[in-house]
Design an enzyme around this catalytic site. Structure first.
Site, PDB file in Angstrom:
ATOM      1  N   LYS A   1      50.650  34.520  65.802  1.00 48.60           N
ATOM      2  CA  LYS A   1      51.693  34.412  66.932  1.00 48.60           C
ATOM      3  C   LYS A   1      52.084  36.435  67.346  1.00 48.60           C
ATOM      4  O   LYS A   1      52.551  35.380  68.915  1.00 48.60           O
ATOM      5  CB  LYS A   1      52.658  33.809  66.974  1.00 48.60           C
ATOM      6  CG  LYS A   1      52.911  31.841  66.405  1.00 48.60           C
ATOM      7  CD  LYS A   1      51.872  31.070  66.378  1.00 48.60           C
ATOM      8  CE  LYS A   1      51.451  31.306  67.190  1.00 48.60           C
ATOM      9  NZ  LYS A   1      50.175  30.158  67.637  1.00 48.60           N
TER      10      LYS A   1
ATOM     11  N   HIS B   1      45.157  36.433  59.061  1.00 46.46           N
ATOM     12  CA  HIS B   1      47.088  36.710  58.822  1.00 46.46           C
ATOM     13  C   HIS B   1      47.183  37.204  57.481  1.00 46.46           C
ATOM     14  O   HIS B   1      48.200  37.825  57.079  1.00 46.46           O
ATOM     15  CB  HIS B   1      47.603  35.978  58.910  1.00 46.46           C
ATOM     16  CG  HIS B   1      47.430  35.319  60.746  1.00 46.46           C
ATOM     17  ND1 HIS B   1      47.366  35.909  62.078  1.00 46.46           N
ATOM     18  CD2 HIS B   1      47.314  33.910  60.916  1.00 46.46           C
ATOM     19  CE1 HIS B   1      46.912  35.343  62.708  1.00 46.46           C
ATOM     20  NE2 HIS B   1      46.677  33.455  62.022  1.00 46.46           N
TER      21      HIS B   1
ATOM     22  N   SER C   1      57.637  32.143  69.442  1.00 47.85           N
ATOM     23  CA  SER C   1      56.006  31.522  69.641  1.00 47.85           C
ATOM     24  C   SER C   1      56.013  30.505  68.118  1.00 47.85           C
ATOM     25  O   SER C   1      55.165  29.461  68.057  1.00 47.85           O
ATOM     26  CB  SER C   1      54.870  32.567  69.999  1.00 47.85           C
ATOM     27  OG  SER C   1      54.216  31.985  70.175  1.00 47.85           O
TER      28      SER C   1
END
Ligand code: A3P
Length: 295
Positions: A47, A108, A138
C-alpha cells in the site's frame, strides 16, 4: 490447498512473518528463485504506491510509449514474485523464470525472506516508502476488498493489528528501516510516496536517471499524465478491476481508492493518534529515516 480455502484464510507464518496464505504454497520456490544481475526490482511495504511506481518504471523502460501498457495488465508486465494461488492465479515464479532479461520484478518481501541469491546478483532496486498512518488506512480498506486477506474487522481492531505487526509481511517500521539501511551497500533508489505526490516530474526524473534513461520534456509530461491518479483510476490495466469480485470487490472499496497523502486524519481518533505516535517514536528511534504524514 484447494482454491476456496485461500479466501479469507488466516495468514501463515513464514520464518516469523505473517504471509497471505495462498502465497505460501511451496515457499521453496521463492527461496530458490534465480535472480539475475539485469533484474530491476520494485520493492515496497504493501500500500505504499507499488502499482504507481510499477507503471512509471514500465513506461520509462518502453521510452514513454503507452501502447503495451494499454493492453497488458500490470500484473503480467511486472509480476509479483510471491504471488500464487493454484487454480486461481498464475504462480509468478514460473512466469518470471520464462521472461527475457531485463526483467522487472515486484515484491513486498522483507529482507529475511528474499531469494537466496538476491544480494549476490547485485540487481537494482527501487524502493518506495509511504508514511505509516496512510499505509494503515489504505491497508485496512485493501483487506476489506481483497479476499485473499483475512477480514480486517473494524478500523480500531485493524489499527491494533497493524501496530503489533499482525498483518501480511509483518511490521511496517522493520520493513522501511531495514531497506533504508541496505541502501548503504546496494544499488537502491529509495523514494517516498509523498514526494512523488508532491512533484511527480522531479521524482520520475530520479527513476529515469537510476535506469539510465533520458527523455525530452514532452515524453516526460506524457509519463506524468499517464501515471496520474485520475488516469490510473480509470485504467483497467492497472486498477485491478479485471479480477473477479469474488477475489477483489471494488464495490466494498476500490483498489485505486483516494491516492492522497494525509487521509489518515479522516480515520484516526485523537486517542488512536496519540497511541500510534507513542508506539512510532519507540520503534523509529535510532533511524535517520523520516516521513511526512501530509504534504
Ligand atoms: P489509497 O488506498 O490511499 O488510495 P499499492 O499499489 O502499493 O498497493 O498502493 C496502493 C495505494 O496507492 C492506494 O492508496 C492507491 O490509491 C495509491 N495509488 C495508486 N496509483 C496512484 C497514483 N497514480 N497516484 C497516487 N496514488 C496512487
Amino acid at each position: 490447498m484447494s482454491s476456496p480455502d485461500f479466501l479469507r484464510h488466516d495468514f501463515k507464518i513464514i520464518h516469523g512473518y505473517p504471509m497471505v496464505y495462498a502465497f505460501t504454497f511451496n515457499w521453496e520456490r521463492i527461496e530458490q528463485f534465480q535472480c539475475r544481475p539485469e533484474d530491476i526490482w520494485i520493492i515496497t511495504y504493501p500500500k505504499s504506491g507499488t502499482t504507481w511506481m510499477s507503471e512509471i518504471m514500465d513506461l520509462i523502460k518502453n521510452d514513454g510509449f503507452a501502447e503495451k501498457q494499454k493492453n497488458i495488465p500490470i500484473t503480467e508486465r511486472i509480476p509479483m514474485l510471491e504471488s500464487a494461488a493454484p487454480g486461481i492465479l498464475p504462480t509468478s515464479t514460473d512466469v518470471l523464470e520464462k521472461l527475457p532479461s531485463p526483467r522487472f520484478v515486484k515484491s513486498h518481501l522483507p529482507i529475511p525472506l528474499l531469494p537466496k541469491n538476491f544480494w549476490e546478483s547485485n540487481c537494482k532496486v527501487i524502493y518506495v516508502a509511504r508514511n505509516a498512518k496512510d499505509v494503515a488506512v489504505s491497508y485496512y480498506h485493501f483487506d476489506r476488498m481483497n479476499k485473499f486477506h483475512p477480514d480486517p474487522g473494524t478500523f480500531a481492531e485493524y489499527l491494533e493489528k497493524f501496530m503489533s505487526g499482525n498483518v501480511s509481511y509483518g511490521h511496517w517500521h522493520e520493513h522501511v528501516i531495514s531497506w533504508w539501511e541496505k541502501k548503504k551497500d546496494h544499488p537502491i533508489l529509495y523514494l517516498f510516496y509523498e514526494d512523488i505526490k508532491e512533484d511527480p516530474k522531479r521524482e520520475i526524473k530520479k527513476v529515469m536517471q537510476f535506469l539510465g534513461k533520458k527523455f525530452d520534456e514532452e515524453t516526460l509530461d506524457r509519463i506524468v499524465q499517464h501515471t496520474s491518479f485520475e488516469s490510473m483510476k480509470d485504467n483497467l490495466m492497472v486498477n485491478y478491476k479485471s479480477l473477479p469480485t469474488s477475489l477483489m470487490d471494488h464495490n466494498i472499496s476500490p483498489f485505486m481508492r483516494k491516492g492522497i497523502a494525509g487521509d489518515w486524519k479522516n480515520y484516526f481518533t485523537v486517542a488512536q493518534n496519540e497511541k500510534f505516535d507513542a508506539d512510532y517514536e519507540k520503534k523509529m528511534s535510532g533511524t535517520t529515516l523520516k516521513f511526512r504524514t501530509e504534504i
